[in-house]
Motif scaffolding. Structure first.
Motif, PDB file in Angstrom:
ATOM      1  N   UNK A   1      44.308 -77.435  12.506  1.00  0.00           N
ATOM      2  CA  UNK A   1      44.623 -78.847  12.706  1.00  0.00           C
ATOM      3  C   UNK A   1      45.171 -79.404  11.400  1.00  0.00           C
ATOM      4  N   UNK A   2      46.335 -80.026  11.463  1.00  0.00           N
ATOM      5  CA  UNK A   2      46.955 -80.595  10.262  1.00  0.00           C
ATOM      6  C   UNK A   2      46.940 -79.599   9.103  1.00  0.00           C
ATOM      7  N   UNK A   3      47.309 -78.351   9.399  1.00  0.00           N
ATOM      8  CA  UNK A   3      47.399 -77.271   8.412  1.00  0.00           C
ATOM      9  C   UNK A   3      46.051 -76.865   7.814  1.00  0.00           C
ATOM     10  N   UNK A   4      44.967 -77.324   8.402  1.00  0.00           N
ATOM     11  CA  UNK A   4      43.630 -76.924   7.956  1.00  0.00           C
ATOM     12  C   UNK A   4      43.087 -75.891   8.934  1.00  0.00           C
ATOM     13  N   UNK A   5      42.683 -74.735   8.407  1.00  0.00           N
ATOM     14  CA  UNK A   5      42.147 -73.663   9.245  1.00  0.00           C
ATOM     15  C   UNK A   5      40.643 -73.843   9.425  1.00  0.00           C
ATOM     16  N   UNK A   6      40.183 -73.639  10.647  1.00  0.00           N
ATOM     17  CA  UNK A   6      38.756 -73.681  10.956  1.00  0.00           C
ATOM     18  C   UNK A   6      38.384 -72.366  11.633  1.00  0.00           C
ATOM     19  N   UNK A   7      37.390 -71.710  11.081  1.00  0.00           N
ATOM     20  CA  UNK A   7      36.913 -70.445  11.644  1.00  0.00           C
ATOM     21  C   UNK A   7      35.420 -70.564  11.897  1.00  0.00           C
ATOM     22  N   UNK A   8      35.015 -70.295  13.129  1.00  0.00           N
ATOM     23  CA  UNK A   8      33.600 -70.330  13.514  1.00  0.00           C
ATOM     24  C   UNK A   8      33.268 -68.995  14.152  1.00  0.00           C
ATOM     25  N   UNK A   9      32.211 -68.355  13.697  1.00  0.00           N
ATOM     26  CA  UNK A   9      31.876 -67.009  14.164  1.00  0.00           C
ATOM     27  C   UNK A   9      30.402 -66.956  14.547  1.00  0.00           C
TER      28      UNK A   9
ATOM     29  N   UNK B   1      25.637 -58.254  20.979  1.00  0.00           N
ATOM     30  CA  UNK B   1      24.545 -57.516  20.352  1.00  0.00           C
ATOM     31  C   UNK B   1      24.087 -58.145  19.045  1.00  0.00           C
ATOM     32  N   UNK B   2      24.982 -58.861  18.374  1.00  0.00           N
ATOM     33  CA  UNK B   2      24.633 -59.434  17.065  1.00  0.00           C
ATOM     34  C   UNK B   2      24.875 -60.939  17.055  1.00  0.00           C
ATOM     35  N   UNK B   3      24.695 -61.587  18.195  1.00  0.00           N
ATOM     36  CA  UNK B   3      24.996 -63.019  18.304  1.00  0.00           C
ATOM     37  C   UNK B   3      24.100 -63.844  17.386  1.00  0.00           C
ATOM     38  N   UNK B   4      24.702 -64.737  16.633  1.00  0.00           N
ATOM     39  CA  UNK B   4      24.004 -65.704  15.796  1.00  0.00           C
ATOM     40  C   UNK B   4      24.600 -67.076  16.095  1.00  0.00           C
ATOM     41  N   UNK B   5      24.055 -67.773  17.092  1.00  0.00           N
ATOM     42  CA  UNK B   5      24.626 -69.063  17.500  1.00  0.00           C
ATOM     43  C   UNK B   5      24.746 -70.042  16.332  1.00  0.00           C
ATOM     44  N   UNK B   6      25.764 -70.880  16.410  1.00  0.00           N
ATOM     45  CA  UNK B   6      26.004 -71.872  15.376  1.00  0.00           C
ATOM     46  C   UNK B   6      26.507 -73.153  16.034  1.00  0.00           C
ATOM     47  N   UNK B   7      26.159 -74.286  15.430  1.00  0.00           N
ATOM     48  CA  UNK B   7      26.656 -75.582  15.902  1.00  0.00           C
ATOM     49  C   UNK B   7      27.703 -76.068  14.909  1.00  0.00           C
TER      50      UNK B   7
ATOM     51  N   UNK C   1      35.850 -90.113   8.416  1.00  0.00           N
ATOM     52  CA  UNK C   1      36.645 -89.143   7.663  1.00  0.00           C
ATOM     53  C   UNK C   1      37.399 -88.205   8.597  1.00  0.00           C
ATOM     54  N   UNK C   2      38.694 -88.021   8.331  1.00  0.00           N
ATOM     55  CA  UNK C   2      39.503 -87.135   9.156  1.00  0.00           C
ATOM     56  C   UNK C   2      39.210 -85.679   8.817  1.00  0.00           C
ATOM     57  N   UNK C   3      38.910 -84.901   9.853  1.00  0.00           N
ATOM     58  CA  UNK C   3      38.602 -83.473   9.764  1.00  0.00           C
ATOM     59  C   UNK C   3      37.353 -83.197   8.935  1.00  0.00           C
ATOM     60  N   UNK C   4      36.422 -84.157   8.931  1.00  0.00           N
ATOM     61  CA  UNK C   4      35.113 -83.890   8.335  1.00  0.00           C
ATOM     62  C   UNK C   4      34.389 -82.887   9.223  1.00  0.00           C
ATOM     63  N   UNK C   5      33.721 -81.919   8.623  1.00  0.00           N
ATOM     64  CA  UNK C   5      33.018 -80.902   9.404  1.00  0.00           C
ATOM     65  C   UNK C   5      31.608 -80.703   8.906  1.00  0.00           C
ATOM     66  N   UNK C   6      30.762 -80.208   9.799  1.00  0.00           N
ATOM     67  CA  UNK C   6      29.369 -79.922   9.471  1.00  0.00           C
ATOM     68  C   UNK C   6      28.905 -78.787  10.367  1.00  0.00           C
ATOM     69  N   UNK C   7      28.193 -77.839   9.798  1.00  0.00           N
ATOM     70  CA  UNK C   7      27.701 -76.690  10.551  1.00  0.00           C
ATOM     71  C   UNK C   7      26.216 -76.496  10.279  1.00  0.00           C
TER      72      UNK C   7
END
Length: 288
Positions: free
Chosen positions: A48-56, A61-67, A120-126
């Motif tokens: 988004x707007x040249x900002x890369x976001x990667x969530x894994x 077998x190795x699932x580690x849920x994330x919000x 804030x635009x494209x503020x993120x929290x995990x």
């Protein structure tokens, strides 16, 4: 040509199976909104707007849920990068800008951290979800077969509000965590403690037993755990035992006395009081 209006209401979506949201890498218009994604399995990569976001969240077998929380303060373009073959399992909650503005302006004194995030635009929290939050997401993915039409919408929205509340609480609570940010070693040790508790939650758990099992001294185990997860070990054990009892009530319809035993309560009335405080209803209302 009249510009379409921004949606006004909460959107709740679920995806299970496909490895990606779209089969292409086209550009999509995105409205101003805040999203909360509970990724139970799979990987997401988007721009988004040249900002890369990667969530894994790993594979089956190795699932580690994330919000993942992302605030989009202004309209922008979205492009998905399809580089994973792992099937996605996720829940997505989208709160459009008008909905957020009504929420903030309806409060006489809104929380500064939330207001700053929503501005804030494209503020993120995990953050790593609790088992309760994961189970809520699973209920959205797999609702009761009796739910359909308006009932299904109400069911999913009620669960979505619970997830939103927990996500915002985690965001607000992260302010204190940032000031006392645990080291990577401390975090790994605390995760070992958490995993041991979850594996033995119905057994008698003392601080000495936990410390010996994970190889961490009792003098630091409490402090590191609270720094990492924002909750004392004793409260975490109590919460997870209640969650185990709740799941058994809903899934198997066990007697309330047995549920109280699972939760570590000798007195069913004390269990009922704690259960109602945690879930808003008495145990008999959750029995299958």
């Amino acid at each position: 040509m009249t510009k379409p209006e921004i949606p006004q209401h909460l959107f709740v979506g679920a995806m299970e199976g496909p490895p990606t949201c779209t089969p292409d890498e086209d550009l999509y218009d995105v409205w101003p909104k805040c999203i909360v994604m509970v990724l139970l399995q799979g990987q997401q990569h988007f721009i988004m707007d040249d900002v890369h976001f990667r969530i894994d969240a790993g594979d089956a077998e190795t699932a580690e849920p994330i919000v993942f929380m992302l605030n989009i303060a202004r309209g922008c373009k979205l492009r998905f990068v399809n580089e994973s073959q792992t099937p996605l399992r996720k829940v997505m909650i989208s709160a459009p800008l008008p909905w957020i503005e009504r929420l903030i302006h309806s409060q006489p004194t809104s929380m500064p951290k939330l207001r700053a995030f929503f501005c804030a635009h494209l503020a993120e929290f995990r953050f790593w979800p609790s088992r309760h939050l994961i189970q809520i997401a699973e209920q959205i993915l797999n609702p009761p077969t009796s739910m359909a039409g308006e009932l299904l919408t109400l069911h999913r929205n009620s669960l979505a509000f619970d997830i939103l509340c927990q996500a915002c609480s985690a965001l607000v609570g992260s302010e204190q965590e940032t000031a006392h940010h645990p080291s990577a070693l401390s975090r790994r040790q605390s995760e070992k403690v958490r995993d041991y508790i979850l594996a033995h939650v119905c057994e008698e758990l003392t601080l000495d037993r936990i410390a010996e099992a994970v190889g961490i001294g009792t003098s630091s185990i409490q402090r590191h755990f609270k720094e990492s997860f924002g909750i004392p070990i004793s409260d975490f054990i109590r919460r997870e035992r209640l969650e185990t009892a709740r799941a058994a009530l809903e899934r198997d319809g066990i007697p309330i006395a047995q549920a109280a035993y699972l939760a570590g309560y000798r007195n069913p009335s004390s269990f009922t009081t704690a259960f109602k405080k945690a879930y808003g209803v008495t145990p008999k209302h959750r029995r299958a």
